[in-house]
Design an enzyme around this catalytic site. Structure first.
Site, PDB file in Angstrom:
ATOM      1  N   LYS A  48       0.810  -1.197   0.000  1.00 19.63           N
ATOM      2  CA  LYS A  48       0.000   0.000   0.000  1.00 19.63           C
ATOM      3  C   LYS A  48       0.858   1.268   0.000  1.00 19.63           C
ATOM      4  CE  LYS A  48      -3.574  -2.016   2.966  1.00 19.63           C
ATOM      5  NZ  LYS A  48      -4.122  -1.941   4.335  1.00 19.63           N
ATOM      6  N   GLY A  49       2.104   1.155   0.429  1.00 22.02           N
ATOM      7  CA  GLY A  49       2.929   2.342   0.659  1.00 22.02           C
ATOM      8  C   GLY A  49       3.086   3.224  -0.568  1.00 22.02           C
ATOM      9  N   ASP A 114      14.380  -0.010   2.799  1.00 18.44           N
ATOM     10  CA  ASP A 114      15.017   0.087   4.117  1.00 18.44           C
ATOM     11  C   ASP A 114      15.961  -1.108   4.274  1.00 18.44           C
ATOM     12  OD1 ASP A 114      15.720   0.405   6.753  1.00 18.44           O
ATOM     13  OD2 ASP A 114      13.703   0.636   7.512  1.00 18.44           O
ATOM     14  N   LYS A 142      16.509   4.545   2.592  1.00 23.92           N
ATOM     15  CA  LYS A 142      17.129   4.503   3.923  1.00 23.92           C
ATOM     16  C   LYS A 142      18.247   3.468   3.826  1.00 23.92           C
ATOM     17  CE  LYS A 142      14.629   4.142   7.608  1.00 23.92           C
ATOM     18  NZ  LYS A 142      13.496   3.739   8.491  1.00 23.92           N
ATOM     19  N   PHE A 163      12.045   5.819  11.831  1.00 22.77           N
ATOM     20  CA  PHE A 163      10.797   5.282  11.279  1.00 22.77           C
ATOM     21  C   PHE A 163      10.010   6.471  10.745  1.00 22.77           C
ATOM     22  CE2 PHE A 163       6.511   3.643  11.228  1.00 22.77           C
ATOM     23  CZ  PHE A 163       6.700   2.359  10.732  1.00 22.77           C
ATOM     24  N   VAL A 164       9.717   6.438   9.444  1.00 22.63           N
ATOM     25  CA  VAL A 164       9.104   7.606   8.803  1.00 22.63           C
ATOM     26  C   VAL A 164       7.686   7.291   8.335  1.00 22.63           C
ATOM     27  CG1 VAL A 164      11.323   8.571   8.102  1.00 22.63           C
ATOM     28  CG2 VAL A 164      10.141   7.006   6.560  1.00 22.63           C
ATOM     29  N   ASP A 170       2.908   4.341   6.452  1.00 26.84           N
ATOM     30  CA  ASP A 170       2.032   4.313   7.621  1.00 26.84           C
ATOM     31  C   ASP A 170       2.730   3.864   8.905  1.00 26.84           C
ATOM     32  OD1 ASP A 170       2.350   1.504   6.852  1.00 26.84           O
ATOM     33  OD2 ASP A 170       0.734   1.110   8.259  1.00 26.84           O
ATOM     34  N   ARG A 176      -0.855   7.693   6.306  1.00 27.45           N
ATOM     35  CA  ARG A 176      -0.578   7.534   4.862  1.00 27.45           C
ATOM     36  C   ARG A 176      -1.021   8.774   4.087  1.00 27.45           C
ATOM     37  NH1 ARG A 176       0.813   2.091   3.733  1.00 27.45           N
ATOM     38  NH2 ARG A 176      -0.279   0.513   4.933  1.00 27.45           N
TER      39      ARG A 176
HETATM   40  C1  PRP Z   1       6.899  -0.943   3.436  1.00 29.02           C
HETATM   41  C2  PRP Z   1       7.189  -0.123   2.194  1.00 29.02           C
HETATM   42  C3  PRP Z   1       8.085  -1.025   1.371  1.00 29.02           C
HETATM   43  C4  PRP Z   1       8.791  -1.853   2.422  1.00 29.02           C
HETATM   44  C5  PRP Z   1      10.241  -1.435   2.513  1.00 29.02           C
HETATM   45  O1  PRP Z   1       5.855  -1.832   3.185  1.00 29.02           O
HETATM   46  O2  PRP Z   1       6.005   0.232   1.532  1.00 29.02           O
HETATM   47  O3  PRP Z   1       7.328  -1.863   0.504  1.00 29.02           O
HETATM   48  O4  PRP Z   1       8.110  -1.637   3.659  1.00 29.02           O
HETATM   49  O5  PRP Z   1      10.877  -2.027   3.610  1.00 29.02           O
HETATM   50  P1  PRP Z   1      12.115  -3.012   3.528  1.00 29.02           P
HETATM   51  O6  PRP Z   1      13.109  -2.451   2.568  1.00 29.02           O
HETATM   52  O7  PRP Z   1      12.637  -2.988   4.967  1.00 29.02           O
HETATM   53  O8  PRP Z   1      11.614  -4.370   3.128  1.00 29.02           O
HETATM   54  P2  PRP Z   1       5.024  -2.554   4.370  1.00 29.02           P
HETATM   55  O9  PRP Z   1       5.510  -3.941   4.579  1.00 29.02           O
HETATM   56  O10 PRP Z   1       4.998  -1.654   5.583  1.00 29.02           O
HETATM   57  O11 PRP Z   1       3.583  -2.652   3.739  1.00 29.02           O
HETATM   58  P3  PRP Z   1       2.669  -1.428   3.217  1.00 29.02           P
HETATM   59  O12 PRP Z   1       3.333  -0.925   1.945  1.00 29.02           O
HETATM   60  O13 PRP Z   1       1.357  -2.047   2.951  1.00 29.02           O
HETATM   61  O14 PRP Z   1       2.642  -0.379   4.296  1.00 29.02           O
END
Ligand code: PRP
Length: 190
Positions: A48-49, A114, A142, A163-164, A170, A176
């Protein structure tokens, strides 16, 4: 009597303003336009991000002269953080693409990289489907805590080691909607 904490009070500071994000997106659009001039491109936004990034990127691309000959967008949904502020270490696929990507010029569009697990998982999965080109575009990098070596072709902004939230990102599904990137007070996580 319960204490009500306002949404705004939980934000410690703005990291990147709406204008700084728009400027980074415009630069990413120029880089992508130059690389794919006169060729079709297939964006895969990662929900979703990355809900806002592909939408803003395609609109920025439409004002860059000499860009791709055709632009299509599809979406995948994956998750590894759930409601926590730390990665579970396991990437779960919640929704796959609807279109076949074999032979296409594909750009994965992510909000943030990240530890790198999510992007590495997506690159591995999509590479097996034999696109002609597979590139990755990330709005916020990051680079401090990678647990896997992952290559990113297009990077918008480098975020601090915190944590952003905001601009699609989110904490427990909140924030979001913010049009900027922010850091939360540490007490939010306690
Ligand atoms: C978040 C973000 C990336 C991922 C990056 O997704 O949207 O897809 O984390 O993190 P990483 O490099 O440490 O793997 P999340 O799992 O929070 O799901 P979301 O997009 O639905 O919020």
């Amino acid at each position: 009597m319960s204490t009500v904490v306002s949404y705004a009070d939980s934000i410690e500071k703005t990291l990147f303003t709406r204008e700084e994000i728009a400027s980074a997106i415009a630069r990413l659009a120029s880089e992508i336009a130059a690389d794919f001039a006169g060729r079709p491109v297939f964006f895969i936004g990662v929900l979703k991000g990355a809900r806002h990034v592909p939408a803003d990127l395609v609109r920025a691309l439409s004002s860059v002269p000499g860009g791709p000959s055709e632009l299509r967008i599809d979406y995948m949904a994956v998750s590894s953080y759930g409601n926590a502020n730390r990665s579970s270490g396991e990437v779960r696929m919640l929704k796959d693409t609807t279109e076949n990507i074999a032979g296409k010029n594909v750009v994965i569009i992510e909000d943030i990289v990240d530890n790198g697990l999510t992007l590495a998982y997506l690159q591995g999965l999509l590479r097996e489907r034999e696109p002609a080109v597979l590139k990755s575009c990330v709005l916020f990098d990051k680079p401090y805590n990678r647990t896997v070596d992952v290559h990113v072709d297009y990077i918008g902004l480098t975020a601090p080691d915190a944590f952003v939230v905001g601009y699609g990102l989110d904490y427990q599904e909140a924030y979001r909607n913010l049009p900027f990137l922010a850091q939360l007070h540490s007490w939010v996580f306690s």
